[in-house]
Design an enzyme around this catalytic site. Structure first.
Site, PDB file in Angstrom:
ATOM      1  N   HIS A 125       3.477  -3.349   7.235  1.00  0.00           N
ATOM      2  CA  HIS A 125       4.396  -4.598   7.928  1.00  0.00           C
ATOM      3  C   HIS A 125       5.215  -4.093   8.743  1.00  0.00           C
ATOM      4  O   HIS A 125       5.732  -4.877   9.551  1.00  0.00           O
ATOM      5  CB  HIS A 125       4.725  -5.211   6.964  1.00  0.00           C
ATOM      6  CG  HIS A 125       3.478  -6.193   5.958  1.00  0.00           C
ATOM      7  ND1 HIS A 125       2.534  -6.686   6.711  1.00  0.00           N
ATOM      8  CD2 HIS A 125       3.570  -6.276   4.877  1.00  0.00           C
ATOM      9  CE1 HIS A 125       1.740  -7.046   5.803  1.00  0.00           C
ATOM     10  NE2 HIS A 125       2.232  -6.821   4.570  1.00  0.00           N
ATOM     11  N   ASP A 149      -5.595  -3.153   2.274  1.00  0.00           N
ATOM     12  CA  ASP A 149      -4.801  -4.106   1.652  1.00  0.00           C
ATOM     13  C   ASP A 149      -4.954  -5.508   2.002  1.00  0.00           C
ATOM     14  O   ASP A 149      -5.405  -5.661   2.799  1.00  0.00           O
ATOM     15  CB  ASP A 149      -3.268  -3.812   1.984  1.00  0.00           C
ATOM     16  CG  ASP A 149      -2.160  -4.353   1.411  1.00  0.00           C
ATOM     17  OD1 ASP A 149      -1.459  -3.934   0.660  1.00  0.00           O
ATOM     18  OD2 ASP A 149      -1.836  -5.642   1.663  1.00  0.00           O
ATOM     19  N   HIS A 199      -3.291  -7.917   2.807  1.00  0.00           N
ATOM     20  CA  HIS A 199      -2.241  -8.500   3.976  1.00  0.00           C
ATOM     21  C   HIS A 199      -2.387  -7.609   5.172  1.00  0.00           C
ATOM     22  O   HIS A 199      -2.907  -6.389   5.135  1.00  0.00           O
ATOM     23  CB  HIS A 199      -0.766  -8.465   3.569  1.00  0.00           C
ATOM     24  CG  HIS A 199      -0.188  -8.941   2.274  1.00  0.00           C
ATOM     25  ND1 HIS A 199      -0.143  -8.594   1.203  1.00  0.00           N
ATOM     26  CD2 HIS A 199      -0.058 -10.407   1.946  1.00  0.00           C
ATOM     27  CE1 HIS A 199      -0.077  -9.308   0.121  1.00  0.00           C
ATOM     28  NE2 HIS A 199       0.173 -10.589   0.772  1.00  0.00           N
ATOM     29  N   ASP A 210      -3.841  -5.211  -3.689  1.00  0.00           N
ATOM     30  CA  ASP A 210      -3.335  -6.608  -3.907  1.00  0.00           C
ATOM     31  C   ASP A 210      -4.572  -7.509  -3.404  1.00  0.00           C
ATOM     32  O   ASP A 210      -4.395  -8.648  -3.715  1.00  0.00           O
ATOM     33  CB  ASP A 210      -2.358  -6.974  -3.229  1.00  0.00           C
ATOM     34  CG  ASP A 210      -2.076  -6.441  -1.713  1.00  0.00           C
ATOM     35  OD1 ASP A 210      -3.018  -5.838  -1.163  1.00  0.00           O
ATOM     36  OD2 ASP A 210      -1.091  -6.602  -1.350  1.00  0.00           O
TER      37      ASP A 210
HETATM   38 ZN   LIG Z   1      -0.484  -6.534   0.647  1.00  0.00          ZN
END
Ligand SMILES: [Zn+2]
Length: 310
Positions: A125, A162, A164, A245
């Site tokens: 991120h 991931d 996200h 995740d």
């Molecule tokens: Zn994540």
């Protein structure tokens, strides 16, 4: 050749406080899982501190300095609502980035075929000039730029499973057609980017998933979108943003995968790396917040890397 495992005790000292999901116990769970006899053949090394010059291929010097200057003498300082630094966070971040850069050195020089970096803080991120989402430096993007600058790799791919979207990696790669970014992720979900229509210079391949999509849709996204695009790109080295995740036991998302899905996607990515990149794979830990699911999923992922390298 053995698979290389990089980690460092400094990565346990980055602590964003009681109740934060991105916590030191995550790495303890991974370390414990990878201490099982099945992983005895791993080549284990301590992650070096990253060279600031390597970080500055991605992050401007004033950003690196601002992160260093933000380090508190005690307690926590919050950089955004999700991302804090304690007195040990800067060194942990240098170890996390240093691990992935060193893994690239080892894989590109032929010392090992593939590597896994058990590190935190995660990185995907972090944008060139903005920390966010538990991330300070974008470990995988820095390592991609290092593969080009230090080892002459012409085409570098990052695949990110991931749950996200890796907005920071996408942002870093956006207008560079020799860098590939492919991602499956839940949408809508933090950070909000990752739509199908975000394609950069034709080098960005997003495959957003709906909550509860599960194994079959996840695999279909790889088979129909990410893997064909990766095949066309033909990387010289493949980097993986390995977040676990999307597991069904994870508290932060609802994609409902199991560790078998992570083993499957790892097999597919390894096959692609064998076809195009001489088997060169560097994988690094991103998210994964249920300790048992994280431990089992990481073990499944690393087992496939070891099989590919043996
Ligand atoms: Zn994540």
């Amino acid at each position: 050749m053995p698979t290389l495992l990089l980690t460092h005790p400094d990565c346990l000292l980055h602590d964003m406080g009681e109740g934060h999901p991105e916590r030191p116990d995550r790495l303890r769970a991974v370390d414990k899982a990878l201490s099982a006899p099945a992983f005895a053949a791993l080549k284990r090394e301590q992650a070096p501190l990253a060279d600031i010059a390597a970080i500055e291929r991605l992050h401007p010097p004033r950003y690196v300095e601002a992160i260093r200057a933000a380090s508190p003498r005690q307690g926590l300082v919050w950089l955004d609502p999700d991302t804090a630094m304690c007195p040990k966070s800067f060194d942990a971040a240098l170890r996390a980035t240093g691990a992935v850069v060193h893994a690239v050195d080892q894989v590109m020089s032929g010392a090992v075929n593939n590597a896994f970096c058990a590190v935190r803080p995660p990185g995907h991120h972090a944008e060139p000039s903005r920390p966010m989402g538990f991330c300070l430096f974008n470990n995988v993007a820095i390592a991609a730029l290092h593969a080009r600058a230090a080892h002459g790799a012409e085409r570098v791919a990052v695949v990110d499973f991931d749950v996200h979207h890796g907005n920071g990696t996408q942002d870093a790669f956006w207008s560079d057609k020799d860098l590939f970014y492919g991602s499956t992720h839940q949408m809508p979900l933090f950070p909000g980017t990752g739509a199908l229509s975000e394609t950069g210079a034709g080098n960005i391949f997003n495959a957003p998933l709906n909550p509860l999509d599960g194994s079959s849709r996840f695999r279909e996204a790889f088979l129909s979108r990410i893997l064909p695009a990766l095949h066309n790109f033909g990387p010289d080295v493949l980097l993986i943003s390995a977040g676990f995740d999307a597991h069904r036991d994870d508290p932060l998302a609802q994609i409902e995968l199991t560790e078998e899905d992570f083993a499957w996607v790892t097999e597919k990515l390894v096959e692609m790396a064998e076809k195009h990149a001489g088997g060169r794979v560097v994988s690094t830990l991103e998210g994964g917040y249920n300790l048992q699911a994280l431990a089992r999923s990481t073990a499944a992922h690393v087992e496939v890397l070891m099989q590919a390298s043996s």
